[in-house]
Design an enzyme around this catalytic site. Structure first.
Site, PDB file in Angstrom:
ATOM      1  N   HIS A  23      43.402  50.882  46.151  1.00 43.05           N
ATOM      2  CA  HIS A  23      43.597  49.430  46.087  1.00 43.05           C
ATOM      3  C   HIS A  23      43.457  48.925  44.660  1.00 43.05           C
ATOM      4  CE1 HIS A  23      39.229  49.897  46.178  1.00 43.05           C
ATOM      5  NE2 HIS A  23      39.134  48.702  45.615  1.00 43.05           N
ATOM      6  N   ASP A  69      41.957  45.277  42.815  1.00 36.85           N
ATOM      7  CA  ASP A  69      40.993  44.269  43.248  1.00 36.85           C
ATOM      8  C   ASP A  69      41.598  42.868  43.277  1.00 36.85           C
ATOM      9  OD1 ASP A  69      38.971  46.096  43.662  1.00 36.85           O
ATOM     10  OD2 ASP A  69      38.217  45.937  41.615  1.00 36.85           O
ATOM     11  N   HIS A 109      42.375  51.978  42.373  1.00 38.08           N
ATOM     12  CA  HIS A 109      41.240  52.890  42.382  1.00 38.08           C
ATOM     13  C   HIS A 109      40.830  53.218  43.811  1.00 38.08           C
ATOM     14  CE1 HIS A 109      39.812  48.742  41.957  1.00 38.08           C
ATOM     15  NE2 HIS A 109      38.773  49.099  42.674  1.00 38.08           N
ATOM     16  N   ARG A 126      29.638  44.922  39.755  1.00 41.07           N
ATOM     17  CA  ARG A 126      30.990  44.679  39.219  1.00 41.07           C
ATOM     18  C   ARG A 126      31.159  43.263  38.702  1.00 41.07           C
ATOM     19  NH1 ARG A 126      35.730  44.669  43.343  1.00 41.07           N
ATOM     20  NH2 ARG A 126      36.003  42.464  42.908  1.00 41.07           N
TER      21      ARG A 126
HETATM   22  C1  OGA Z   1      35.238  48.009  43.079  1.00 40.54           C
HETATM   23  C2  OGA Z   1      35.365  49.272  43.786  1.00 40.54           C
HETATM   24  C3  OGA Z   1      34.623  51.472  43.324  1.00 40.54           C
HETATM   25  C4  OGA Z   1      33.345  52.213  43.264  1.00 40.54           C
HETATM   26  O1  OGA Z   1      34.199  47.780  42.454  1.00 40.54           O
HETATM   27  O2  OGA Z   1      36.180  47.223  43.106  1.00 40.54           O
HETATM   28  O3  OGA Z   1      36.309  49.504  44.476  1.00 40.54           O
HETATM   29  O4  OGA Z   1      33.390  53.354  42.817  1.00 40.54           O
HETATM   30  N1  OGA Z   1      34.387  50.133  43.515  1.00 40.54           N
HETATM   31  O5  OGA Z   1      32.319  51.679  43.665  1.00 40.54           O
HETATM   32 MN    MN Z   2      37.817  47.874  44.174  1.00 41.97          MN
END
Ligand code: OGA
Ligand code: MN
Length: 271
Positions: free
Chosen positions: A90, A92, A246, A261
């Site tokens: 996906h 974000d 990712h 994040r």
């Molecule tokens: C995000 C996500 C990936 C992770 O923070 O958007 O998908 O490795 N995280 O935690």
């Molecule tokens: Mn993500």
């Protein structure tokens, strides 16, 4: 790290205020390599927010929990009680008009092993399509829906959560973006549909639309377009959310994994 994606940046302290030269150098590297990794950067949530704010206005997520006094820092705290659900490809926050240009993810607490993350270059994936397929998808648009990635079964378990989710959906109705977008800085084109959020292609019937979506979402995930990162505590990843996707491995239960994040808003995708 690979011809398509990824670079490790050293000799920089992200806990300190960056100079404008450092910020532009980081942005240039980000545009070139799509995802940057900075090791041993023990930023506090406030430092994390201030670091991200160098690159644009920050998004406050309508569903994910955040650090208590820093609304711009999302907490992804996964364990047996809150199992991970980012183990699908996906980008974000594609469900808003001007989705994030980038995200800064900080590893706070890690399982003894596992919990790696992969990123893929949607530009490399687009480049690898043949001309016929490129012209087939050239003018298509697709719908992105918060409800697909944040289902009630998972995010509406208590009355409070249900109300928050309903408000998030109401504030964020399904959004339409081009299937192929052009990076505003590099001019590179990339595939902009993903497994988590994209519900349909507007211009195609359900069967053909599903087939094209299925093809594109599996094509972007091909191994040659991606890079995989094995986290150490306080590693920080900065990805260009415009032309990457990712995937977080969900292989570490019953252990816990905590990430923070920051999400930097970008501009409206264009063809
Ligand atoms: C995000 C996500 C990936 C992770 O923070 O958007 O998908 O490795 N995280 O935690
Ligand atoms: Mn993500």
């Amino acid at each position: 790290m690979t011809p398509s994606i990824g670079a490790v940046v050293s000799d920089i302290d992200l806990c300190k205020q960056l100079t404008s030269t450092q910020c532009s150098e980081i942005l240039a590297l980000l545009v070139e390599h799509h995802v940057l990794f900075f090791e041993n950067q023990p930023v506090t949530p406030h430092q994390h927010r201030d670091l991200a704010a160098n690159f644009g206005a920050l998004h406050v997520h309508p569903v994910y929990p955040h650090v208590s006094d820093v609304a711009e820092i999302i907490i992804l705290d996964t364990s047996v009680d809150n199992p991970p659900d980012n183990d699908s490809w996906h980008t974000d926050v594609p469900f808003i008009e001007s989705p994030p240009m980038g995200c800064l993810l900080s590893a706070r607490e890690l399982p003894p092993s596992g919990g790696d993350t992969m990123w893929t270059s949607c530009a490399a994936a687009y480049d690898a399509l043949d001309d016929e397929y490129k012209s087939l998808i050239e003018n298509l648009t697709a719908e992105h829906d918060i409800a697909k990635a944040f289902p009630e079964s998972r995010y509406g378990k208590t009355p409070e959560a249900q109300a928050q989710l309903a408000a998030a959906r109401q504030k964020n109705p399904p959004m339409i973006h081009p299937v192929v977008r052009t990076h505003p800085v590099s001019g590179k084109r990339g595939i902009y549909v993903n497994d988590n959020f994209t519900t349909r292609i507007i211009e195609l019937g359900p069967d053909k639309g599903a087939e094209v979506l299925q093809f594109l979402t599996s094509h972007v995930a091909r191994p040659e377009f991606r890079v995989r990162w094995e986290w150490k505590q306080y590693d920080l990843a900065f990805w260009d959310n415009r032309l990457t996707q990712h995937f977080a491995f969900a292989d570490y239960l019953p252990h816990r994994r905590v990430m923070h994040r920051a999400t930097i808003l970008g501009d409206k995708p264009f063809r």
